[in-house]
Design an enzyme around this catalytic site. Structure first.
Site, short mmCIF file in Angstrom:
data_model
loop_
_atom_site.label_atom_id
_atom_site.label_comp_id
_atom_site.label_asym_id
_atom_site.label_seq_id
_atom_site.Cartn_x
_atom_site.Cartn_y
_atom_site.Cartn_z
N ASP A 17 51.80 -21.08 -73.18
CA ASP A 17 51.37 -22.05 -73.62
C ASP A 17 50.73 -20.99 -75.00
O ASP A 17 49.69 -20.55 -74.79
CB ASP A 17 50.75 -22.69 -73.65
N ASP A 31 57.39 -34.62 -66.83
CA ASP A 31 55.84 -34.20 -66.11
C ASP A 31 55.14 -35.83 -65.48
O ASP A 31 55.09 -36.81 -66.43
CB ASP A 31 54.89 -33.81 -66.96
#
Length: 241
Positions: free
Chosen positions: A8, A129
């Site tokens: 990330d 998500d």
């Protein structure tokens, strides 16, 4: 089962968040290219890459470093984070990504998703998500009105082949993954599911593999040493991942 070590990115650094909270950020490396090359040296084939700045605000602020990661690591890189236009999809594919991941755009603009799946086929995956049973958007900062299972049903009908499903409540805690959720999803839908969030031990990987999942993302556990990537690859039948 395919393994996707994860990077990330915020401001060009490899970071991890806790439950997607940008205020709970740990910087693990200021050289994500080196991190990616390390994954490749351990035997990885794939890389899951998310531009967290893009996820929150849109745009491609880390495009050049992502391009460098693709070039220098030799990994098959899937990219997500703020991909809300065809122009952005093209930028990442031209940068060498083998697949892009739509999140917010898939929820808020289903016609756009249909067009992109029709045009780019399996080069487009969708990130689902989940927070409190609902689908989160905009870098996990907002909840949509879509439930997890209803949304996955829509995606299957549209023709989406790969869904990366993250249980936000498990993400970054090193407390195990939501095996029950992934078992339900794999039983209900005929798509390739990638598990994400809370994969902490080799035992977690083994359990996900028994469910028959297409893949799993390895995040914080790699950075803390809870999971050794070489051992994980050996566990998943010793194949190059």
């Amino acid at each position: 089962m395919k393994l996707f070590p994860a990077i990330d990115i915020i401001e060009g650094c490899a970071v991890r968040l806790v439950k997607g909270d940008y205020a709970q950020k740990t910087v693990y490396s200021k050289e994500p290219v080196s991190v990616a090359k390390g994954f490749a040296e351990a035997g990885a084939t794939y890389l899951h890459l998310v531009d967290l700045e893009g996820a929150k605000n849109g745009g491609t602020p880390n495009l050049e470093i992502i391009r460098e990661i693709v070039k220098e690591s030799g990994l098959l890189v899937e990219v997500g984070g703020g991909i809300r236009s065809e122009e952005t999809i093209q930028k990442y594919l031209e940068a060498g990504a083998f697949r892009v991941i739509l999140g917010t755009a898939a929820v808020e603009n289903p016609d756009f998703l249909k067009d992109m799946v029709s045009k780019y086929a399996d080069k487009v995956a969708v990130g689902v998500d989940i927070k409190e049973g609902m689908v989160a958007v905009k870098g996990w900062t907002e909840l949509s009105q879509e439930s997890c299972f209803d949304f996955c049903e829509k995606l299957e009908k549209i023709g989406v082949k790969t869904i990366i499903c993250t249980d936000i409540s498990k993400d970054g805690l090193l407390a195990g993954t939501n095996l029950a959720l992934y078992h339900q999803l794999s039983e209900k839908f005929r798509v390739n599911f990638v598990a994400s969030g809370g994969v902490t031990t080799l035992a977690d990987i083994e359990q996900l593999q028994k469910i028959g999942l297409y893949g799993t993302i390895l995040g914080k556990a790699l950075y803390t040493g809870n999971i050794d990537l070489k051992s994980a690859i050996e566990l998943t039948k010793g194949e190059r991942q």
